[in-house]
Design a protein around this motif. Sequence first.
Motif, PDB file in Angstrom:
ATOM      1  N   ARG A  16      10.525  25.508 -22.148  1.00 30.47           N
ATOM      2  CA  ARG A  16       9.906  25.875 -20.864  1.00 30.47           C
ATOM      3  C   ARG A  16      10.224  27.326 -20.509  1.00 30.47           C
ATOM      4  NH1 ARG A  16      11.412  20.561 -19.270  1.00 30.47           N
ATOM      5  NH2 ARG A  16      13.277  21.379 -18.226  1.00 30.47           N
ATOM      6  N   GLY A  17      11.455  27.759 -20.815  1.00 33.00           N
ATOM      7  CA  GLY A  17      11.815  29.148 -20.561  1.00 33.00           C
ATOM      8  C   GLY A  17      10.988  30.112 -21.400  1.00 33.00           C
ATOM      9  N   LEU A  18      10.738  29.748 -22.647  1.00 35.60           N
ATOM     10  CA  LEU A  18       9.893  30.577 -23.507  1.00 35.60           C
ATOM     11  C   LEU A  18       8.471  30.629 -22.964  1.00 35.60           C
ATOM     12  CD1 LEU A  18       9.445  32.199 -26.121  1.00 35.60           C
ATOM     13  CD2 LEU A  18       9.077  30.012 -27.304  1.00 35.60           C
ATOM     14  N   GLU A  19       7.973  29.498 -22.500  1.00 37.67           N
ATOM     15  CA  GLU A  19       6.622  29.464 -21.929  1.00 37.67           C
ATOM     16  C   GLU A  19       6.532  30.354 -20.695  1.00 37.67           C
ATOM     17  OE1 GLU A  19       4.983  25.061 -23.252  1.00 37.67           O
ATOM     18  OE2 GLU A  19       6.362  25.200 -21.546  1.00 37.67           O
ATOM     19  N   ARG A  20       7.581  30.336 -19.860  1.00 47.53           N
ATOM     20  CA  ARG A  20       7.582  31.215 -18.676  1.00 47.53           C
ATOM     21  C   ARG A  20       7.607  32.679 -19.110  1.00 47.53           C
ATOM     22  NH1 ARG A  20      11.192  27.265 -16.699  1.00 47.53           N
ATOM     23  NH2 ARG A  20      12.963  28.571 -17.296  1.00 47.53           N
ATOM     24  N   GLU A  21       8.392  32.971 -20.141  1.00 44.89           N
ATOM     25  CA  GLU A  21       8.508  34.352 -20.625  1.00 44.89           C
ATOM     26  C   GLU A  21       7.154  34.861 -21.136  1.00 44.89           C
ATOM     27  OE1 GLU A  21      10.857  37.613 -20.835  1.00 44.89           O
ATOM     28  OE2 GLU A  21      11.752  35.646 -20.462  1.00 44.89           O
ATOM     29  N   LEU A  22       6.422  33.993 -21.801  1.00 43.19           N
ATOM     30  CA  LEU A  22       5.127  34.383 -22.369  1.00 43.19           C
ATOM     31  C   LEU A  22       3.985  34.232 -21.384  1.00 43.19           C
ATOM     32  CD1 LEU A  22       5.463  32.740 -25.914  1.00 43.19           C
ATOM     33  CD2 LEU A  22       5.717  35.160 -25.342  1.00 43.19           C
ATOM     34  N   GLY A  23       4.213  33.457 -20.336  1.00 49.18           N
ATOM     35  CA  GLY A  23       3.153  33.211 -19.375  1.00 49.18           C
ATOM     36  C   GLY A  23       2.062  32.301 -19.890  1.00 49.18           C
ATOM     37  N   ARG A  24       2.391  31.465 -20.856  1.00 46.08           N
ATOM     38  CA  ARG A  24       1.430  30.541 -21.452  1.00 46.08           C
ATOM     39  C   ARG A  24       2.117  29.216 -21.768  1.00 46.08           C
ATOM     40  NH1 ARG A  24      -1.246  34.163 -20.055  1.00 46.08           N
ATOM     41  NH2 ARG A  24      -2.957  35.267 -21.115  1.00 46.08           N
ATOM     42  N   ARG A  25       1.371  28.128 -21.631  1.00 50.56           N
ATOM     43  CA  ARG A  25       1.885  26.830 -22.064  1.00 50.56           C
ATOM     44  C   ARG A  25       1.694  26.726 -23.572  1.00 50.56           C
ATOM     45  NH1 ARG A  25      -1.434  23.946 -19.890  1.00 50.56           N
ATOM     46  NH2 ARG A  25      -2.390  22.758 -21.599  1.00 50.56           N
ATOM     47  N   LEU A  26       2.736  26.382 -24.280  1.00 54.48           N
ATOM     48  CA  LEU A  26       2.695  26.356 -25.738  1.00 54.48           C
ATOM     49  C   LEU A  26       2.456  24.957 -26.300  1.00 54.48           C
ATOM     50  CD1 LEU A  26       5.703  28.743 -26.425  1.00 54.48           C
ATOM     51  CD2 LEU A  26       3.268  29.315 -26.428  1.00 54.48           C
ATOM     52  N   PHE A  27       2.841  23.922 -25.554  1.00 53.83           N
ATOM     53  CA  PHE A  27       2.699  22.548 -26.025  1.00 53.83           C
ATOM     54  C   PHE A  27       2.057  21.685 -24.951  1.00 53.83           C
ATOM     55  CE2 PHE A  27       6.420  24.018 -28.462  1.00 53.83           C
ATOM     56  CZ  PHE A  27       6.014  23.706 -29.754  1.00 53.83           C
ATOM     57  N   ASP A  28       1.257  20.739 -25.406  1.00 55.66           N
ATOM     58  CA  ASP A  28       0.843  19.620 -24.566  1.00 55.66           C
ATOM     59  C   ASP A  28       1.712  18.432 -24.930  1.00 55.66           C
ATOM     60  OD1 ASP A  28      -1.243  20.838 -23.137  1.00 55.66           O
ATOM     61  OD2 ASP A  28      -2.651  20.528 -24.802  1.00 55.66           O
ATOM     62  N   ARG A  29       2.318  17.820 -23.932  1.00 55.97           N
ATOM     63  CA  ARG A  29       3.108  16.610 -24.183  1.00 55.97           C
ATOM     64  C   ARG A  29       2.152  15.434 -24.284  1.00 55.97           C
ATOM     65  NH1 ARG A  29       5.481  21.452 -22.875  1.00 55.97           N
ATOM     66  NH2 ARG A  29       7.764  21.287 -22.727  1.00 55.97           N
ATOM     67  N   VAL A  30       2.175  14.725 -25.409  1.00 55.11           N
ATOM     68  CA  VAL A  30       1.291  13.592 -25.648  1.00 55.11           C
ATOM     69  C   VAL A  30       2.157  12.393 -26.025  1.00 55.11           C
ATOM     70  CG1 VAL A  30      -0.646  15.050 -26.365  1.00 55.11           C
ATOM     71  CG2 VAL A  30       1.001  14.251 -28.075  1.00 55.11           C
ATOM     72  N   PRO A  31       1.596  11.166 -25.948  1.00 55.88           N
ATOM     73  CA  PRO A  31       2.412   9.976 -26.250  1.00 55.88           C
ATOM     74  C   PRO A  31       3.079  10.019 -27.618  1.00 55.88           C
ATOM     75  CG  PRO A  31       0.369   9.323 -25.187  1.00 55.88           C
ATOM     76  CD  PRO A  31       0.255  10.795 -25.441  1.00 55.88           C
ATOM     77  N   ALA A  32       2.414  10.614 -28.616  1.00 58.66           N
ATOM     78  CA  ALA A  32       2.980  10.646 -29.967  1.00 58.66           C
ATOM     79  C   ALA A  32       4.020  11.750 -30.141  1.00 58.66           C
ATOM     80  CB  ALA A  32       1.871  10.810 -30.998  1.00 58.66           C
ATOM     81  N   GLY A  33       4.150  12.658 -29.161  1.00 55.90           N
ATOM     82  CA  GLY A  33       5.117  13.738 -29.295  1.00 55.90           C
ATOM     83  C   GLY A  33       4.662  14.987 -28.581  1.00 55.90           C
ATOM     84  N   ALA A  34       4.393  16.054 -29.334  1.00 53.23           N
ATOM     85  CA  ALA A  34       3.991  17.334 -28.752  1.00 53.23           C
ATOM     86  C   ALA A  34       2.895  17.946 -29.617  1.00 53.23           C
ATOM     87  CB  ALA A  34       5.174  18.284 -28.648  1.00 53.23           C
ATOM     88  N   ARG A  35       1.882  18.488 -28.958  1.00 55.67           N
ATOM     89  CA  ARG A  35       0.763  19.103 -29.671  1.00 55.67           C
ATOM     90  C   ARG A  35       0.625  20.538 -29.204  1.00 55.67           C
ATOM     91  NH1 ARG A  35      -3.829  15.620 -28.503  1.00 55.67           N
ATOM     92  NH2 ARG A  35      -3.873  16.735 -26.509  1.00 55.67           N
ATOM     93  N   LEU A  36       0.452  21.447 -30.155  1.00 52.25           N
ATOM     94  CA  LEU A  36       0.292  22.856 -29.815  1.00 52.25           C
ATOM     95  C   LEU A  36      -0.970  23.074 -28.988  1.00 52.25           C
ATOM     96  CD1 LEU A  36       1.216  24.531 -33.206  1.00 52.25           C
ATOM     97  CD2 LEU A  36       2.455  24.866 -31.058  1.00 52.25           C
TER      98      LEU A  36
END
Length: 296
Positions: free
Chosen positions: A42-62
């Motif tokens: 989450r800190g990296l996402e804030r630093e970049l200003g972009r969401r990097l992953f979608d949280r999905v039931p199977a895990g995480a998707r870019l």
Amino acid sequence: MNEPDLDLRVIRYFVCVAELEGFGRAAAELHVSQPSLSRQIRGLERELGRRLFDRVPAGARLTPAGAAFLPHARGLLRSARTAIAAAAGQPEGLTVGYSPGLDIAPVVRELRVRCPEAEIRTTYLGWRRPAEPLLAAEVDAVVARLPFEADGLDVDELYHEPRVVAMHRGHPLADRLYFTAEDIADLPRPNPPGLEEASRTFWGLGSATSASATAMAGLDDTWQRVSLGDIVAIVSPSHARLAGPDTVLIPLRGVPPARVVVAVRAGDRSPLVAQFRDCARAMTSQLADASRGTRS
């Protein structure tokens, strides 16, 4: 405009989550807690200003932003390792990755004879996608089974392995002389984490995700479940070298074999890489025998 201050440790965390497609699996691989890993991303996402992953039931998707960032993240890690090695004045070396069941010792021994001053290392890839450690410069060559994503790689085919059905000798179908894909379509089979779609489809006999697939934490988990009679597995004989003594391998007819290859980064001009490729191509029969030889 302030540029993002990127922490290489967090970049490594991001790459691991992307490769394993899940925070829980990545946390176990990295030996950190899952909440801590989530906070770092989450800190990296804030630093970049972009969401990097979608949280999905199977895990995480870019997300699209995450997919665009991934190759550059790998490049950052690769550059860092190169810089550290240069600063340390390290001698030339080669790291070879290998997939489950494949024995690369004959080629490594031969290369050490040919290049006694070089440090030749090996690393086990498990179920990792073979291209990823190559493109991230974690390894210099891999010996693995197709299919896998080979963009940016040079690939030499070494030998073929048949696909077989592994099951406990007490399984009701263990006395069969052979199977076809249709014979086992409804039997529970493993669902390894992190496999790319082409590989999952190949080992799933045409289905990327079978309704009867069982989630697995790792290769040892697969063999444990086979030994218990809970699942059967589609494997090559070398895959099964570490299976329990009560596991039987039954031929699978009507499907093409697995192809064992050596892969390196496209355009890599390292003399050691060239030597390894030459050794591997010249010693295909020894490699095939070594990978089969420890299982009767």
